[in-house]
Scaffold this active site. Structure first.
Site, PDB file in Angstrom:
ATOM      1  N   HIS A  72       0.841  -1.201   0.000  1.00 30.14           N
ATOM      2  CA  HIS A  72       0.000   0.000   0.000  1.00 30.14           C
ATOM      3  C   HIS A  72       0.874   1.248   0.000  1.00 30.14           C
ATOM      4  O   HIS A  72       1.871   1.309   0.720  1.00 30.14           O
ATOM      5  CB  HIS A  72      -0.919   0.013   1.233  1.00 30.14           C
ATOM      6  CG  HIS A  72      -2.130  -0.849   1.071  1.00 30.14           C
ATOM      7  ND1 HIS A  72      -3.263  -0.680   1.810  1.00 30.14           N
ATOM      8  CD2 HIS A  72      -2.373  -1.898   0.239  1.00 30.14           C
ATOM      9  CE1 HIS A  72      -4.172  -1.564   1.441  1.00 30.14           C
ATOM     10  NE2 HIS A  72      -3.650  -2.338   0.498  1.00 30.14           N
ATOM     11  N   TYR A 198      -9.232   5.638   7.364  1.00 25.79           N
ATOM     12  CA  TYR A 198      -9.436   5.993   8.784  1.00 25.79           C
ATOM     13  C   TYR A 198     -10.422   7.161   8.809  1.00 25.79           C
ATOM     14  O   TYR A 198     -10.157   8.198   8.200  1.00 25.79           O
ATOM     15  CB  TYR A 198      -8.126   6.468   9.421  1.00 25.79           C
ATOM     16  CG  TYR A 198      -7.069   5.412   9.638  1.00 25.79           C
ATOM     17  CD1 TYR A 198      -6.295   4.939   8.584  1.00 25.79           C
ATOM     18  CD2 TYR A 198      -6.824   4.902  10.906  1.00 25.79           C
ATOM     19  CE1 TYR A 198      -5.304   3.973   8.790  1.00 25.79           C
ATOM     20  CE2 TYR A 198      -5.831   3.946  11.130  1.00 25.79           C
ATOM     21  CZ  TYR A 198      -5.084   3.485  10.064  1.00 25.79           C
ATOM     22  OH  TYR A 198      -4.120   2.534  10.286  1.00 25.79           O
ATOM     23  N   PRO A 289      -4.302   0.471  18.641  1.00 26.65           N
ATOM     24  CA  PRO A 289      -3.988  -0.003  17.284  1.00 26.65           C
ATOM     25  C   PRO A 289      -4.148   1.051  16.185  1.00 26.65           C
ATOM     26  O   PRO A 289      -3.836   0.784  15.040  1.00 26.65           O
ATOM     27  CB  PRO A 289      -4.965  -1.150  17.085  1.00 26.65           C
ATOM     28  CG  PRO A 289      -6.050  -0.942  18.048  1.00 26.65           C
ATOM     29  CD  PRO A 289      -5.476  -0.214  19.202  1.00 26.65           C
ATOM     30  N   LYS A 293       0.967  -0.071  15.221  1.00 26.39           N
ATOM     31  CA  LYS A 293       2.329  -0.167  15.742  1.00 26.39           C
ATOM     32  C   LYS A 293       2.583  -1.363  16.674  1.00 26.39           C
ATOM     33  O   LYS A 293       3.735  -1.619  17.019  1.00 26.39           O
ATOM     34  CB  LYS A 293       2.659   1.120  16.524  1.00 26.39           C
ATOM     35  CG  LYS A 293       2.731   2.353  15.639  1.00 26.39           C
ATOM     36  CD  LYS A 293       3.829   2.235  14.617  1.00 26.39           C
ATOM     37  CE  LYS A 293       3.678   3.264  13.498  1.00 26.39           C
ATOM     38  NZ  LYS A 293       4.245   2.769  12.245  1.00 26.39           N
ATOM     39  N   TYR A 386       4.028   6.602  10.277  1.00 23.96           N
ATOM     40  CA  TYR A 386       3.168   5.450   9.965  1.00 23.96           C
ATOM     41  C   TYR A 386       3.952   4.388   9.207  1.00 23.96           C
ATOM     42  O   TYR A 386       3.871   3.186   9.513  1.00 23.96           O
ATOM     43  CB  TYR A 386       1.960   5.913   9.141  1.00 23.96           C
ATOM     44  CG  TYR A 386       0.865   4.868   9.025  1.00 23.96           C
ATOM     45  CD1 TYR A 386       0.991   3.791   8.162  1.00 23.96           C
ATOM     46  CD2 TYR A 386      -0.295   4.960   9.791  1.00 23.96           C
ATOM     47  CE1 TYR A 386       0.007   2.815   8.060  1.00 23.96           C
ATOM     48  CE2 TYR A 386      -1.291   3.998   9.692  1.00 23.96           C
ATOM     49  CZ  TYR A 386      -1.136   2.933   8.826  1.00 23.96           C
ATOM     50  OH  TYR A 386      -2.110   1.965   8.731  1.00 23.96           O
TER      51      TYR A 386
HETATM   52  P1  FAS Z   1       1.490 -11.789  21.941  1.00 21.02           P
HETATM   53  O1  FAS Z   1       0.484 -11.434  23.000  1.00 21.02           O
HETATM   54  O2  FAS Z   1       1.068 -11.864  20.519  1.00 21.02           O
HETATM   55  O3  FAS Z   1       2.123 -13.217  22.283  1.00 21.02           O
HETATM   56  C1  FAS Z   1       2.435 -13.559  23.625  1.00 21.02           C
HETATM   57  C2  FAS Z   1       2.413 -15.068  23.731  1.00 21.02           C
HETATM   58  O4  FAS Z   1       2.803 -15.437  25.059  1.00 21.02           O
HETATM   59  C3  FAS Z   1       1.009 -15.623  23.500  1.00 21.02           C
HETATM   60  O5  FAS Z   1       1.049 -16.641  22.545  1.00 21.02           O
HETATM   61  C4  FAS Z   1       0.607 -16.146  24.871  1.00 21.02           C
HETATM   62  O6  FAS Z   1      -0.205 -17.296  24.816  1.00 21.02           O
HETATM   63  C5  FAS Z   1       1.955 -16.470  25.490  1.00 21.02           C
HETATM   64  N1  FAS Z   1       1.904 -16.514  26.946  1.00 21.02           N
HETATM   65  C6  FAS Z   1       1.253 -15.675  27.777  1.00 21.02           C
HETATM   66  N2  FAS Z   1       1.401 -16.090  29.062  1.00 21.02           N
HETATM   67  C7  FAS Z   1       2.175 -17.207  29.029  1.00 21.02           C
HETATM   68  C8  FAS Z   1       2.666 -18.094  30.010  1.00 21.02           C
HETATM   69  N3  FAS Z   1       2.361 -17.938  31.295  1.00 21.02           N
HETATM   70  N4  FAS Z   1       3.433 -19.129  29.618  1.00 21.02           N
HETATM   71  C9  FAS Z   1       3.746 -19.311  28.312  1.00 21.02           C
HETATM   72  N5  FAS Z   1       3.288 -18.513  27.317  1.00 21.02           N
HETATM   73  C10 FAS Z   1       2.511 -17.469  27.684  1.00 21.02           C
HETATM   74  N6  FAS Z   1      -1.584  -4.566  16.783  1.00 21.02           N
HETATM   75  C11 FAS Z   1      -1.661  -3.867  15.635  1.00 21.02           C
HETATM   76  O7  FAS Z   1      -0.629  -3.347  15.175  1.00 21.02           O
HETATM   77  N7  FAS Z   1      -2.856  -3.750  14.964  1.00 21.02           N
HETATM   78  C12 FAS Z   1      -4.011  -4.338  15.419  1.00 21.02           C
HETATM   79  O8  FAS Z   1      -5.075  -4.223  14.819  1.00 21.02           O
HETATM   80  C13 FAS Z   1      -3.973  -5.090  16.609  1.00 21.02           C
HETATM   81  N8  FAS Z   1      -5.095  -5.733  17.072  1.00 21.02           N
HETATM   82  C14 FAS Z   1      -5.018  -6.433  18.236  1.00 21.02           C
HETATM   83  C15 FAS Z   1      -6.144  -7.124  18.749  1.00 21.02           C
HETATM   84  C16 FAS Z   1      -6.075  -7.839  19.948  1.00 21.02           C
HETATM   85  C17 FAS Z   1      -7.291  -8.567  20.482  1.00 21.02           C
HETATM   86  C18 FAS Z   1      -4.860  -7.863  20.675  1.00 21.02           C
HETATM   87  C19 FAS Z   1      -4.769  -8.590  22.009  1.00 21.02           C
HETATM   88  C20 FAS Z   1      -3.736  -7.208  20.174  1.00 21.02           C
HETATM   89  C21 FAS Z   1      -3.805  -6.505  18.949  1.00 21.02           C
HETATM   90  N9  FAS Z   1      -2.678  -5.863  18.405  1.00 21.02           N
HETATM   91  C22 FAS Z   1      -2.727  -5.169  17.260  1.00 21.02           C
HETATM   92  C23 FAS Z   1      -1.425  -5.922  19.070  1.00 21.02           C
HETATM   93  C24 FAS Z   1      -0.788  -7.246  18.744  1.00 21.02           C
HETATM   94  O9  FAS Z   1      -0.654  -7.375  17.370  1.00 21.02           O
HETATM   95  C25 FAS Z   1       0.500  -7.320  19.507  1.00 21.02           C
HETATM   96  O10 FAS Z   1       1.251  -6.138  19.355  1.00 21.02           O
HETATM   97  C26 FAS Z   1       1.355  -8.497  19.105  1.00 21.02           C
HETATM   98  O11 FAS Z   1       0.585  -9.661  19.248  1.00 21.02           O
HETATM   99  C27 FAS Z   1       2.579  -8.506  19.998  1.00 21.02           C
HETATM  100  O12 FAS Z   1       3.217  -9.713  19.858  1.00 21.02           O
HETATM  101  P2  FAS Z   1       3.898 -10.424  21.125  1.00 21.02           P
HETATM  102  O13 FAS Z   1       4.690  -9.428  21.855  1.00 21.02           O
HETATM  103  O14 FAS Z   1       4.517 -11.654  20.592  1.00 21.02           O
HETATM  104  O15 FAS Z   1       2.687 -10.760  22.125  1.00 21.02           O
HETATM  105  C1  PHB Z   2      -5.740  -4.253  10.641  1.00 16.15           C
HETATM  106  O1  PHB Z   2      -5.803  -4.489   9.419  1.00 16.15           O
HETATM  107  O2  PHB Z   2      -6.023  -5.114  11.514  1.00 16.15           O
HETATM  108  C2  PHB Z   2      -5.295  -2.892  11.098  1.00 16.15           C
HETATM  109  C3  PHB Z   2      -4.771  -2.006  10.193  1.00 16.15           C
HETATM  110  C4  PHB Z   2      -4.365  -0.734  10.626  1.00 16.15           C
HETATM  111  C5  PHB Z   2      -4.493  -0.406  11.968  1.00 16.15           C
HETATM  112  C6  PHB Z   2      -5.012  -1.317  12.882  1.00 16.15           C
HETATM  113  C7  PHB Z   2      -5.414  -2.572  12.443  1.00 16.15           C
HETATM  114  O3  PHB Z   2      -4.107   0.833  12.401  1.00 16.15           O
END
Ligand code: FAS
Ligand code: PHB
Length: 391
Positions: A72, A198, A289, A293, A386
């Site tokens: 994009h 957005y 989000p 980032k 961004y």
């Molecule tokens: P993660 O949370 O992905 O991974 C951590 C891992 O540790 C998990 O697999 C978990 O099961 C494991 N863990 C936890 N406790 C443990 C334990 N006691 N023992 C062993 N393992 C354990 N970011 C964006 O940029 N855009 C978005 O739209 C966006 N939407 C999101 C929606 C949701 C619902 C959530 C929760 C996050 C969202 N995020 C988004 C942020 C997300 O993308 C995170 O930044 C990303 O998953 C970060 O990755 P990790 O640091 O690996 O953490």
């Molecule tokens: C998504 O595609 O999940 C998305 C994209 C941009 C954002 C947040 C989420 O800022």
């Protein structure tokens, strides 16, 4: 059991760090609380910065990304139907790539399977020990059997709810809770837009993203304590039509295959290291989000930490690890301010005590967007942030 690096968490941070260490011939074990199926079923982020794409390419982990990612050139911003395109290529010469976190985790895991990495799923009772000394170790139960993993280093890649952050004594956290969250849907309908949209609207924020040319990803601002059960598919599409509507443009609807509400917070720890423990990704920080980032910050952390671990374990040079926390946090606070700025500018803030204050706040946000639409300098600043700050 013994390994060089014990990684807690098999999310994008933990999985990518494992690949960085493997390329340097450094042994690691990943301990993951959930099942493989649960891990692969998580629908989260969708946008990769140029820096993240470059890191995956350098590690030879971009085959699927190159095949299915969508490049994009910018984003659309709008308020009440007035839409303006911010062209990243024209402004800063960079692009972003649409590639779902789910696809990234699937690919990273498949590559770990191919090289025979030691990843333990569905482990429980993970506890960190000896972080201050020369023999850190992690205790856990695996299939009901108690285990101890001796290691040189522990990396907490266990997300916001993991056990690593609480293991840091005296840790402080800086945070901001938002009174709203995002209702996100996946829909089986081709995207109605080329670049992401957005939108600020008096009813609330809305965003049009995507996962492929066949699947759309859309979001709505909702109050943080709302229940997904109160949002029928029809109500969701009505709100999206209202908030994203623009003259001469049609939002195509389709079957909603997934919907959920995510609360929104800004959160940063005071330090990302303690003794032989290093935090990475959501274990150390959370961003709203709106600036796309979260995932990219996790990739930036493990890129920095991975290089520091290789220098320490392979070359005996501790400088990288000694400077990791300060360097990671310095970058993270720049990411935090951008994510907060995008969130404050594009969401409706209803917490002000009276209607006049709320109206003033909304109109000043419209003024922000109108200034942005007319200023190349302001657009360059948004585009630079961004598309991603240097790792
Ligand atoms: P993660 O949370 O992905 O991974 C951590 C891992 O540790 C998990 O697999 C978990 O099961 C494991 N863990 C936890 N406790 C443990 C334990 N006691 N023992 C062993 N393992 C354990 N970011 C964006 O940029 N855009 C978005 O739209 C966006 N939407 C999101 C929606 C949701 C619902 C959530 C929760 C996050 C969202 N995020 C988004 C942020 C997300 O993308 C995170 O930044 C990303 O998953 C970060 O990755 P990790 O640091 O690996 O953490
Ligand atoms: C998504 O595609 O999940 C998305 C994209 C941009 C954002 C947040 C989420 O800022």
């Amino acid at each position: 059991m013994r390994t060089k690096v014990a990684i807690i968490g098999a999310g994008p941070a933990g999985l990518l760090l494992g690949h960085i260490l493997q390329r340097a011939g450094i042994g690691f074990t990943i301990l993951e609380r959930t099942s493989r199926e649960h891990l692969l079923g998580r629908i989260r982020a969708g946008v990769l910065e140029q820096g993240s794409v470059d890191v995956l390419g350098e590690l030879g982990l971009d085959a699927d990304l190159r095949e299915r990612g969508l490049t994009h050139h910018g984003i659309h911003l709008q308020h009440e139907g007035q839409r303006h395109h911010v062209d990243f290529v024209d402004l800063v010469g960079r692009t972003v790539t649409i590639y779902g976190q789910q696809a990234l985790v699937r690919h990273l895991l498949a590559e770990h399977d191919r090289i025979g990495s030691d990843i333990r799923f569905e482990v429980a009772d993970v506890e960190l020990h000896g972080l201050d000394g020369s023999s850190p170790h992690v205790s856990f139960t695996d299939g009901g059997t108690a285990g101890v993993l001796d290691c040189d280093v522990v990396v907490g890649a266990d997300g916001y709810h993991g056990p690593s952050r609480p293991a840091v004594p005296g840790l402080r956290a800086f945070e901001r809770e938002y009174p709203f969250g995002w209702l996100g849907i996946l829909a089986d309908v081709p995207p109605s837009t080329d670049d992401l949209i957005y939108a600020l609207h008096p009813d609330g924020f809305a965003m049009h993203s995507m996962r492929s040319l066949e699947v759309s990803r859309l979001y709505l601002q909702v109050d943080r304590d709302e229940s997904i059960d109160d949002w029928s598919d029809a109500r969701i599409w009505d709100a999206l039509q209202t908030r994203l509507g623009s003259d001469g443009w049609t939002l195509h609807e389709g079957a909603i295959t997934e919907k959920s509400i995510t609360p929104m917070r800004s959160f940063v720890v005071s330090t990302m290291s303690h003794g032989r423990l290093f935090l990475a990704g959501d274990a150390g920080h959370i961003v709203p989000p709106t600036g796309a980032k979260g995932l990219n910050s996790a990739i930036a952390d493990v890129t920095l930490l991975g290089r520091a671990l290789v220098r320490s374990i392979r070359d005996g040079d501790e400088a990288g690890l000694d400077g990791y926390s300060d360097a990671a946090l310095a970058r993270q606070w720049k990411v935090q301010q951008f994510s907060q700025w995008m969130t404050d500018m594009l969401h409706v803030h209803r917490e002000a005590p009276d209607a006049s204050a709320r109206d003033f706040r909304y109109r000043s946000q419209v003024g922000q967007l109108e200034y942005l639409f007319g200023s190349r300098h302001a657009q360059e600043s948004l585009a630079e942030q961004y598309a991603g700050l240097p790792f």
